[in-house]
Scaffold this active site. Structure first.
Site, PDB file in Angstrom:
ATOM      1  CG  ASP A   8      45.453  70.380  20.010  1.00  0.00           C
ATOM      2  OD1 ASP A   8      44.448  70.725  19.366  1.00  0.00           O
ATOM      3  OD2 ASP A   8      45.407  69.906  21.156  1.00  0.00           O
ATOM      4  CG  ASP A  10      40.561  73.175  23.616  1.00  0.00           C
ATOM      5  OD1 ASP A  10      40.739  74.118  24.404  1.00  0.00           O
ATOM      6  OD2 ASP A  10      39.707  73.195  22.714  1.00  0.00           O
ATOM      7  CG  ASP A 167      45.790  66.947  23.893  1.00  0.00           C
ATOM      8  OD1 ASP A 167      44.892  66.504  24.638  1.00  0.00           O
ATOM      9  OD2 ASP A 167      45.555  67.693  22.929  1.00  0.00           O
TER      10      ASP A 167
END
Length: 233
Positions: A8, A10, A167
């Protein structure tokens, strides 16, 4: 077989929280709406813009208009030195080390636009480092598994030889739906408890800890692209 490690962006590779919150604030202000609190604003990071604003303002809200205003604000902020998007500590070194291994392929699966990812790749000299890049322009929003399914198709990787690193719960749920092992990072926008609840095999607290998971040879005798340390977690 080459192993595929999908990142991922961001909250995982890039610390973009200040830019995201400010872009949201400007978009809401342009519509005469009260911006969400910081925690709520960051809770939708990882989703495509329409889905993120759908969750923030509801189905009847100005979703498309807010998305347009956000994109405009984001582009303006990107050139403002007060709103940098630094890589999280150690992630540049980790990506470079994994890139240099001939038994690993790298990928990206993100809610960012293709334009945003191209900017990131160019900024850090990552051109041709990633075997596959999936963005919000290419597939339905996370947690739909389409991004990972497309990534594996492009890289020629099986689910058992693929891992997703992210995250948010959206990353973990996407990985689970695609039959892929999910590793959570604890420095992003969702809590470790939430990541475990959404299907994370383990959650790491630093780039060094993440690097340790891939420190050994990744051979076909393992159940997926993880070291025994990860498998035992």
């Amino acid at each position: 077989m080459l192993k595929l490690i999908v990142f991922d962006v961001d909250g995982t590779l890039v610390d973009s929280q200040h830019l995201i919150v400010e872009a949201q604030r400007r978009a809401f202000s342009e519509h005469g709406l009260e911006a969400p609190a910081r925690k709520e604003a960051l809770s939708v990071v990882g989703l495509s813009l329409p889905e993120a604003f759908r969750r923030l303002v509801g189905e009847a809200g100005p979703i498309e208009s807010l998305s347009h205003s956000y994109r405009k604000a984001f582009q303006a902020l990107r050139v403002d030195p007060d709103y940098e998007e630094p890589l999280f500590p150690g992630m540049s070194e980790l990506v470079e080390r994994l890139h240099r291994r001939d038994d690993i392929q790298l990928g990206i699966a993100t809610g960012k636009s293709r334009r945003g990812v191209d900017h990131l790749v160019d900024k850090h000299g990552w051109a041709r480092w990633f075997a596959t890049i999936q963005t919000a322009d290419d597939a339905p929003s996370k947690p739909d598994p389409a991004m990972l399914l497309q990534a594996m198709g492009e890289a020629g990787a099986e689910p058992s030889m693929t891992v997703m690193i992210g995250d948010t719960t959206y990353d973990m749920m996407m990985a689970k739906s695609a039959g892929v092992a999910a590793i959570g990072v604890g420095w992003g926008y969702h809590t470790p408890g939430a990541l475990f609840g959404a299907g994370a095999v383990t959650v790491v607290d630093s780039a060094l800890s993440l690097s340790d998971l891939f420190s050994g040879p990744l051979d076909g005798s393992q159940a997926g692209p993880v070291t025994p340390r990860l498998a035992a977690s």
